[in-house]
Write a protein that holds these residues in place. Structure first.
Motif, PDB file in Angstrom:
ATOM      1  N   PRO A  80     -28.926  52.566 105.383  1.00 60.55           N
ATOM      2  CA  PRO A  80     -29.921  53.589 105.028  1.00 60.55           C
ATOM      3  C   PRO A  80     -31.324  53.150 105.451  1.00 60.55           C
ATOM      4  N   ARG A  81     -32.093  54.098 105.954  1.00 66.89           N
ATOM      5  CA  ARG A  81     -33.478  53.811 106.328  1.00 66.89           C
ATOM      6  C   ARG A  81     -34.307  53.637 105.061  1.00 66.89           C
ATOM      7  N   ARG A  82     -35.150  52.620 105.060  1.00 62.35           N
ATOM      8  CA  ARG A  82     -36.063  52.364 103.959  1.00 62.35           C
ATOM      9  C   ARG A  82     -37.476  52.757 104.393  1.00 62.35           C
ATOM     10  N   THR A  83     -38.344  52.953 103.427  1.00 64.41           N
ATOM     11  CA  THR A  83     -39.741  53.290 103.726  1.00 64.41           C
ATOM     12  C   THR A  83     -40.383  52.213 104.587  1.00 64.41           C
ATOM     13  N   ASP A  84     -40.063  50.944 104.320  1.00 65.95           N
ATOM     14  CA  ASP A  84     -40.681  49.874 105.108  1.00 65.95           C
ATOM     15  C   ASP A  84     -40.130  49.781 106.530  1.00 65.95           C
ATOM     16  N   ASP A  85     -39.106  50.585 106.869  1.00 62.11           N
ATOM     17  CA  ASP A  85     -38.599  50.660 108.240  1.00 62.11           C
ATOM     18  C   ASP A  85     -39.449  51.582 109.116  1.00 62.11           C
ATOM     19  N   LEU A  86     -40.228  52.462 108.486  1.00 62.07           N
ATOM     20  CA  LEU A  86     -40.921  53.495 109.260  1.00 62.07           C
ATOM     21  C   LEU A  86     -41.859  52.940 110.340  1.00 62.07           C
ATOM     22  N   ASP A  94     -29.410  42.074 115.381  1.00 61.18           N
ATOM     23  CA  ASP A  94     -30.154  40.798 115.349  1.00 61.18           C
ATOM     24  C   ASP A  94     -31.530  40.956 114.717  1.00 61.18           C
ATOM     25  N   GLY A  95     -31.594  41.719 113.609  1.00 63.28           N
ATOM     26  CA  GLY A  95     -32.835  41.894 112.865  1.00 63.28           C
ATOM     27  C   GLY A  95     -33.824  42.860 113.493  1.00 63.28           C
ATOM     28  N   ARG A  96     -33.423  43.559 114.558  1.00 62.13           N
ATOM     29  CA  ARG A  96     -34.306  44.484 115.271  1.00 62.13           C
ATOM     30  C   ARG A  96     -33.749  45.894 115.182  1.00 62.13           C
ATOM     31  N   LEU A  97     -34.631  46.863 114.885  1.00 62.16           N
ATOM     32  CA  LEU A  97     -34.201  48.258 114.842  1.00 62.16           C
ATOM     33  C   LEU A  97     -33.892  48.740 116.253  1.00 62.16           C
ATOM     34  N   VAL A  98     -32.721  49.382 116.406  1.00 65.87           N
ATOM     35  CA  VAL A  98     -32.312  49.857 117.734  1.00 65.87           C
ATOM     36  C   VAL A  98     -31.897  51.327 117.728  1.00 65.87           C
ATOM     37  N   GLY A  99     -31.923  51.985 116.570  1.00 65.96           N
ATOM     38  CA  GLY A  99     -31.563  53.397 116.519  1.00 65.96           C
ATOM     39  C   GLY A  99     -31.944  54.020 115.200  1.00 65.96           C
ATOM     40  N   HIS A 100     -31.997  55.358 115.196  1.00 67.40           N
ATOM     41  CA  HIS A 100     -32.459  56.111 114.029  1.00 67.40           C
ATOM     42  C   HIS A 100     -31.822  57.500 114.037  1.00 67.40           C
ATOM     43  N   VAL A 101     -31.487  57.994 112.852  1.00 67.63           N
ATOM     44  CA  VAL A 101     -31.008  59.377 112.706  1.00 67.63           C
ATOM     45  C   VAL A 101     -31.363  59.882 111.311  1.00 67.63           C
ATOM     46  N   VAL A 102     -31.656  61.175 111.228  1.00 68.66           N
ATOM     47  CA  VAL A 102     -31.954  61.842 109.958  1.00 68.66           C
ATOM     48  C   VAL A 102     -31.030  63.044 109.830  1.00 68.66           C
ATOM     49  N   LEU A 103     -30.571  63.317 108.622  1.00 66.34           N
ATOM     50  CA  LEU A 103     -29.911  64.586 108.316  1.00 66.34           C
ATOM     51  C   LEU A 103     -30.903  65.442 107.562  1.00 66.34           C
ATOM     52  N   THR A 104     -31.007  66.689 107.972  1.00 67.44           N
ATOM     53  CA  THR A 104     -31.868  67.636 107.276  1.00 67.44           C
ATOM     54  C   THR A 104     -31.012  68.792 106.778  1.00 67.44           C
ATOM     55  N   GLY A 105     -31.493  69.423 105.729  1.00 66.00           N
ATOM     56  CA  GLY A 105     -30.829  70.602 105.208  1.00 66.00           C
ATOM     57  C   GLY A 105     -31.614  71.836 105.579  1.00 66.00           C
ATOM     58  N   ARG A 106     -30.954  72.754 106.251  1.00 66.45           N
ATOM     59  CA  ARG A 106     -31.586  74.033 106.554  1.00 66.45           C
ATOM     60  C   ARG A 106     -30.495  75.063 106.733  1.00 66.45           C
ATOM     61  N   ARG A 117     -43.313  66.563 122.589  1.00 68.33           N
ATOM     62  CA  ARG A 117     -44.713  66.487 122.131  1.00 68.33           C
ATOM     63  C   ARG A 117     -44.808  65.356 121.111  1.00 68.33           C
ATOM     64  N   TRP A 118     -45.696  64.405 121.372  1.00 69.04           N
ATOM     65  CA  TRP A 118     -45.861  63.297 120.429  1.00 69.04           C
ATOM     66  C   TRP A 118     -46.440  63.853 119.132  1.00 69.04           C
ATOM     67  N   PRO A 119     -45.825  63.558 117.982  1.00 68.50           N
ATOM     68  CA  PRO A 119     -46.318  64.089 116.709  1.00 68.50           C
ATOM     69  C   PRO A 119     -47.645  63.471 116.283  1.00 68.50           C
ATOM     70  N   ASP A 120     -48.489  64.279 115.634  1.00 68.56           N
ATOM     71  CA  ASP A 120     -49.765  63.786 115.117  1.00 68.56           C
ATOM     72  C   ASP A 120     -49.553  62.658 114.117  1.00 68.56           C
ATOM     73  N   GLU A 121     -48.519  62.791 113.297  1.00 69.75           N
ATOM     74  CA  GLU A 121     -48.195  61.777 112.290  1.00 69.75           C
ATOM     75  C   GLU A 121     -46.727  61.380 112.460  1.00 69.75           C
ATOM     76  N   PRO A 122     -46.451  60.438 113.355  1.00 71.67           N
ATOM     77  CA  PRO A 122     -45.062  60.131 113.675  1.00 71.67           C
ATOM     78  C   PRO A 122     -44.218  59.678 112.482  1.00 71.67           C
ATOM     79  N   ALA A 123     -44.781  58.936 111.554  1.00 69.63           N
ATOM     80  CA  ALA A 123     -43.988  58.506 110.391  1.00 69.63           C
ATOM     81  C   ALA A 123     -43.556  59.708 109.558  1.00 69.63           C
ATOM     82  N   LYS A 124     -44.436  60.684 109.400  1.00 71.94           N
ATOM     83  CA  LYS A 124     -44.059  61.901 108.668  1.00 71.94           C
ATOM     84  C   LYS A 124     -43.052  62.717 109.463  1.00 71.94           C
ATOM     85  N   TRP A 125     -43.176  62.730 110.783  1.00 66.51           N
ATOM     86  CA  TRP A 125     -42.224  63.446 111.635  1.00 66.51           C
ATOM     87  C   TRP A 125     -40.825  62.858 111.474  1.00 66.51           C
TER      88      TRP A 125
END
Length: 145
Positions: A5-11, A53-65, A30-38
């Motif tokens: 799970p992604r943590r806030t300190d991963d942002l 090896d302790g380095r972030l290499v990927g990211h995914v979010v699930l959204t509800g809509r 388009r680069w977001p104005d606030e990438p962490a919020k994006w």
């Protein structure tokens, strides 16, 4: 590789990785104005990162809509491509049930990933947003079945 799970300190690390992805292949267009919020939209249901090896290499979010869960904000560090990071993140997301996703029709590598991992295209539509050049892209809609 670990998916967790992604943590806030991963942002901050996710923003750095997103900047590399944006430079490498223009995602997001388009680069977001606030990438962490994006990376953490208000309709987020869950988010995961891939770490090697302790380095972030990927990211995914699930959204509800629209009473569905949608895959969103999926990206893999360019240096980790070809090592099944995207597949692992999609597998983790699919553990939540039937999902939907949309992808710009010109995103050939992403489309190849989705089709290789069993997603089914169920339609096309004009995006509800504009590219940086002012054009409205066509999106493909996929379901995980």
């Amino acid at each position: 590789m670990e998916i967790r799970p992604r943590r806030t300190d991963d942002l901050p690390g996710c923003v750095r990785m997103l900047a590399e992805v944006h430079e490498y292949d223009g995602y997001p267009n388009r680069w977001p104005d606030e990438p962490a919020k994006w990376l953490a939209p208000p309709n987020s249901v869950a988010a995961w990162v891939a770490e090697h090896d302790g380095r972030l290499v990927g990211h995914v979010v699930l959204t509800g809509r629209d009473e569905q869960l949608w895959v969103s904000r999926l990206f893999v560090d360019p240096s980790a491509r070809g090592s099944k990071v995207g597949e692992a993140l999609l597998r983790q997301a699919r553990s939540r049930g039937v999902l939907m996703l949309d992808v710009v029709e010109s995103s050939e590598r992403a489309i190849a990933l989705y089709e290789r991992t069993g997603w089914t295209m169920v339609g096309r539509r004009d995006a509800d947003w504009l590219m940086s050049d002012g054009t409205r892209p066509t999106e493909r809609i996929y379901t995980s079945n």
